[in-house]
Design a protein around this motif. Structure first.
Motif, PDB file in Angstrom:
ATOM      1  N   LEU A  77       0.799  -1.220   0.000  1.00 42.99           N
ATOM      2  CA  LEU A  77       0.000   0.000   0.000  1.00 42.99           C
ATOM      3  C   LEU A  77       0.832   1.272   0.000  1.00 42.99           C
ATOM      4  CD1 LEU A  77      -2.753  -1.042   2.581  1.00 42.99           C
ATOM      5  CD2 LEU A  77      -2.978  -0.922   0.097  1.00 42.99           C
ATOM      6  N   ASP A 119     -10.258  -1.174  -1.865  1.00 44.27           N
ATOM      7  CA  ASP A 119      -8.842  -1.104  -2.177  1.00 44.27           C
ATOM      8  C   ASP A 119      -8.561   0.144  -3.027  1.00 44.27           C
ATOM      9  OD1 ASP A 119      -9.649  -1.693  -4.803  1.00 44.27           O
ATOM     10  OD2 ASP A 119      -9.083  -3.815  -4.660  1.00 44.27           O
ATOM     11  N   ALA A 120      -7.319   0.304  -3.461  1.00 43.98           N
ATOM     12  CA  ALA A 120      -6.936   1.504  -4.198  1.00 43.98           C
ATOM     13  C   ALA A 120      -7.710   1.651  -5.507  1.00 43.98           C
ATOM     14  CB  ALA A 120      -5.437   1.494  -4.473  1.00 43.98           C
ATOM     15  N   PHE A 137     -11.011   4.295   0.701  1.00 46.31           N
ATOM     16  CA  PHE A 137      -9.699   3.646   0.754  1.00 46.31           C
ATOM     17  C   PHE A 137      -8.909   4.154   1.946  1.00 46.31           C
ATOM     18  CE2 PHE A 137      -5.185   3.714  -0.986  1.00 46.31           C
ATOM     19  CZ  PHE A 137      -4.943   2.371  -0.715  1.00 46.31           C
ATOM     20  N   PRO A 142      -5.263   3.275   3.413  1.00 42.55           N
ATOM     21  CA  PRO A 142      -4.024   2.499   3.373  1.00 42.55           C
ATOM     22  C   PRO A 142      -3.333   2.380   4.719  1.00 42.55           C
ATOM     23  CG  PRO A 142      -3.646   4.681   2.482  1.00 42.55           C
ATOM     24  CD  PRO A 142      -5.123   4.581   2.746  1.00 42.55           C
ATOM     25  N   GLN A 158      -3.974  10.091   1.994  1.00 40.90           N
ATOM     26  CA  GLN A 158      -4.666   9.316   0.957  1.00 40.90           C
ATOM     27  C   GLN A 158      -6.103   9.019   1.371  1.00 40.90           C
ATOM     28  OE1 GLN A 158      -2.349   6.097  -1.071  1.00 40.90           O
ATOM     29  NE2 GLN A 158      -0.811   6.580   0.475  1.00 40.90           N
ATOM     30  N   SER A 203      -9.588  10.083  -0.551  1.00 44.34           N
ATOM     31  CA  SER A 203     -10.616   9.114  -0.903  1.00 44.34           C
ATOM     32  C   SER A 203     -11.961   9.491  -0.287  1.00 44.34           C
ATOM     33  CB  SER A 203     -10.197   7.716  -0.445  1.00 44.34           C
ATOM     34  OG  SER A 203     -11.184   6.751  -0.757  1.00 44.34           O
TER      35      SER A 203
END
Length: 330
Positions: free
Chosen positions: A92, A269-270, A302, A304, A314, A318
């Motif tokens: 990740l 997920d990404a 998402f 991570p 991140q 998201s």
């Protein structure tokens, strides 16, 4: 979302305590000379879970043990020795960070499995460790005999850990930039979605590889803590002093009870796909029939990780993108 049970428990209390103990001060004001006339590098003092420690002002050979590895690398640090990080976590992080990790010497699978001879051979000038107190107690004397060692327990709040690591490891520039981005993203989401945040009942659901078949959880730890604490979003959380809600497994039969919430967040997920452990939940007819799902108010987000600023940034990206897809209330 990332399951971080023991490290998140008591985070609010730990943050308050640690903010009072993470102290950085000049020690001697610069270089000093010993009896032989040799000039020694300047040092500073930091105070963490194992007391006040004198560390190099500009450490060059840092070893990271336990949960300190990825946060230090995230801030731009380059450890020479590390303990193991799971493949799922490595998958990740950005490629350049993964390369930094792989360039370091592996020292063991966990804090209590460190190869002390190999560690000593690296000639570190600083050791940074976050692991269970009981494990640190077993190895603390050996570590401290090799190099100055700064330790944090698992209950330290992630922002306080980042502050401590940046101070001890002298990577404050990287942290300052990340903090500025964090504050900007939080302010943007709060301003853009002020009315939504004020009037919406959210719920965060999750499921892990270790979950029993046919169960899910209402999770109140992990990245959702950022939404709760920093953004002020209304997610269910455990009462003060009680175990986290996410520790309780709920049968699929209780999925229907999620209909009392306006918006549901769940882990993806990404690429935006439901994370593999959570996929059985979204496959149920009960989930598909939820009002939030049928109206486009079930949001895949998402996460991570939530132990340093990079992954949290991140997550905020998201979350902001997911909130932008919400239909207007009828």
């Amino acid at each position: 979302m990332t399951r971080t049970l023991s490290r998140r428990r008591g985070a609010a209390l730990s943050a308050a305590l640690l903010s009072a103990t993470l102290v950085l001060s000049a020690c001697g004001g610069g270089s000093t000379s010993d009896d032989t006339g040799t000039t020694a590098a300047a040092t500073r003092t930091v105070t963490a879970g194992n007391g006040t420690i004198e560390v190099p002002a500009d450490p060059q050979r840092i070893v990271t043990i336990g949960n300190t590895t990825l946060p230090l690398i995230d801030m731009g640090g380059k450890p020479v020795g590390v303990t193991e990080v799971g493949a799922s976590e490595l998958g990740l992080i950005p490629q350049e960070q993964k390369a930094t990790f792989e360039a370091a010497t592996p020292l063991g699978s966990s804090g209590d499995q460190v190869d002390m001879e190999k560690l000593a051979g690296l000639k570190p000038d600083l050791i940074l460790a976050q692991l269970p107190d009981s494990e640190f107690e077993q190895i603390s004397r050996q570590l401290e005999s090799i190099a100055p060692t700064v330790f944090w327990g698992l209950d330290v709040e992630w922002k306080a850990l980042a502050d401590g690591l940046s101070q001890a490891g002298n990577v404050t520039t990287g942290l300052s930039a990340q903090k500025a981005q964090f504050q900007e993203k939080v302010a943007t989401i709060q301003k853009t979605y002020a009315a939504l945040i004020a009037d919406t009942r959210f719920v965060n659901v999750d499921r892990w590889e270790s979950s029993d078949p046919g169960t899910f959880s209402i999770a109140d730890f992990g990245c959702v803590e950022i939404a709760q604490g920093d953004l002020g979003m209304d997610f269910p959380r455990a009462a003060e002093g009680a175990d986290p809600l996410g520790w309780t497994s709920l049968p699929f039969e209780q999925i229907a009870k999620l209909s009392e919430y306006d918006v549901i967040t769940y882990p993806v997920d990404a690429a935006g796909r439901p994370k593999e452990p959570f996929a059985p939940v979204v496959a149920t007819n009960t989930w598909k029939a939820l009002p939030a799902v049928t109206s486009g108010r079930a949001l895949g987000v998402f996460c991570p990780g939530n132990n340093s600023y990079g992954p949290v940034l991140q997550y905020l990206d998201s979350l902001g993108a997911a909130l932008a897809t919400l239909p207007a209330k009828g």
